[in-house]
Design an enzyme around this catalytic site. Structure first.
Site, mmCIF file in Angstrom:
data_model
loop_
_atom_site.group_PDB
_atom_site.id
_atom_site.type_symbol
_atom_site.label_atom_id
_atom_site.label_comp_id
_atom_site.label_asym_id
_atom_site.label_seq_id
_atom_site.Cartn_x
_atom_site.Cartn_y
_atom_site.Cartn_z
ATOM 1 N N ASP A 254 38.879 62.397 -3.232
ATOM 2 C CA ASP A 254 37.520 62.925 -3.139
ATOM 3 C C ASP A 254 37.032 62.764 -1.699
ATOM 4 O OD1 ASP A 254 34.847 63.611 -4.781
ATOM 5 O OD2 ASP A 254 34.373 62.083 -3.284
ATOM 6 N N ASN B 203 27.567 69.731 3.783
ATOM 7 C CA ASN B 203 26.843 70.925 3.356
ATOM 8 C C ASN B 203 25.393 70.906 3.808
ATOM 9 O OD1 ASN B 203 28.901 72.351 2.005
ATOM 10 N ND2 ASN B 203 28.637 71.155 0.140
ATOM 11 N N HIS C 54 26.856 75.641 3.635
ATOM 12 C CA HIS C 54 27.972 75.772 2.697
ATOM 13 C C HIS C 54 29.152 76.543 3.285
ATOM 14 C CE1 HIS C 54 26.133 73.934 -0.837
ATOM 15 N NE2 HIS C 54 24.993 74.436 -0.410
ATOM 16 N N ASP D 217 32.828 75.116 2.987
ATOM 17 C CA ASP D 217 33.990 75.832 2.455
ATOM 18 C C ASP D 217 35.183 75.737 3.403
ATOM 19 O OD1 ASP D 217 32.557 76.549 0.231
ATOM 20 O OD2 ASP D 217 32.190 78.622 0.851
ATOM 21 N N GLU E 126 34.526 68.679 -4.662
ATOM 22 C CA GLU E 126 35.370 68.240 -3.550
ATOM 23 C C GLU E 126 36.461 67.266 -4.001
ATOM 24 O OE1 GLU E 126 31.548 65.681 -3.423
ATOM 25 O OE2 GLU E 126 32.142 67.728 -3.949
#
Length: 298
Positions: free
Chosen positions: A170, A178, A183, A187, A213
């Site tokens: 993670d 973010n 975002h 990404d 994530e």
């Protein structure tokens, strides 16, 4: 593409094999439906079958019905080769599950284009299967597809008494990426992250997006020592990774926490129990300061 010929007439069989081989196909040749059925049940079975209708032992329609009753992950395109051209014969063949007909004596150009139609349909199905099983952003397996394959690998490991290791990771403080950069950058980070994980994996390991994530990696044949080595290599690679911001000289750096769990032989291990153990190990890594690797049952 591999094509199976099921034809008892030697002249027709040789013609089919010669044409298909000339056009670059990988051809398997059988003399009747029984032999063809054996080939269909092999691990690398052909995707397209050209079968004569009238054959000894198992005829073309029975072969087609048997194939349609199989539980296969991919579709088998079936062409009936026959001298029967009446409408009722066509209907009978379609009812058995045939996709197309080729009337004897066949013309090689007609054969070529009917095979190409089947090839296009098979390729389309394969593309649809890929889209249905992968995460659209990162290109790794989605959660459903990963779990299905994971279950197969666990069953195989138990059956063959071979090790298996699972890594769950993670990204640390991903929400702040973010929030700070948007975002779109988030990404990009996820894409770079999965690329980095892949670099540290073996060709036969496989990865899935578990959620958000979180990503999970299965190491078939890998024990806990191997798993820890891979996870530590992944952790270091992520720590050193830089994601360049679009239209900027600035880069984003991240770290990730890793948990790992190996399959316990002698226990009634399932996908859920292994996921539970690796999940607990990963959250222990979070609580121990992040950017580290923790193994289950330590």
């Amino acid at each position: 593409m591999k094509i199976l010929i099921a034809e008892d007439d030697p002249v027709s069989r040789r013609l089919l094999e010669a044409f298909l081989s000339k056009w670059g196909y990988d051809v398997a040749v059988t003399c009747d439906g029984s032999e063809a059925w054996e080939v269909i049940n092999e691990p690398e079975a052909p995707s397209l079958v050209i079968s004569d209708w009238m054959m000894p032992n198992v005829d073309g329609l029975e072969l087609c019905r048997k194939i349609r009753e199989m539980e296969r992950s991919s579709y088998t395109y079936f062409i009936i080769l026959t001298a029967k051209g009446r409408k009722e014969d066509v209907v009978k063949g379609l009812e058995a599950g045939a996709d197309d007909f080729l009337i004897k004596p066949f013309h090689q150009e007609e054969l070529k284009y009917r095979v190409q139609i089947g090839e296009r349909i098979i390729e389309l199905e394969q593309k649809i299967l890929v889209l249905a099983s992968t995460d659209s952003l990162t290109g790794v397996l989605n959660r459903r597809a990963f779990m299905e394959r994971m279950e197969q690998e666990i069953n195989r490991s138990i059956r063959e008494n071979t090790p298996l290791c699972l890594i769950l990771t993670d990204i640390d403080f991903f929400k702040s990426v973010n929030d700070r950069f948007g975002h779109q950058v988030g990404d990009l980070v996820l894409q770079k992250f999965t690329e980095q994980l892949s670099k540290s994996s073996r060709p036969y390991d496989f990865m899935g997006r578990y959620g958000g994530e979180e990503f999970v990696v299965c190491l078939p044949g890998g024990d806990e020592i191997r798993g820890r080595s891979v996870a530590e290599r992944m952790r270091k690679g992520v720590e050193e990774m830089k994601t360049k911001l679009p239209n900027s000289s600035q880069s984003v750096k991240i770290t990730a926490s890793f948990g790992l769990a190996s399959l316990r032989m002698g226990y009634e291990e399932t996908v859920d129990s292994l996921i539970k153990r690796v999940d607990e190990a990963m959250y222990r890594a979070k609580h121990e300061g992040r950017n580290c690797v923790c193994a289950a049952n330590e």
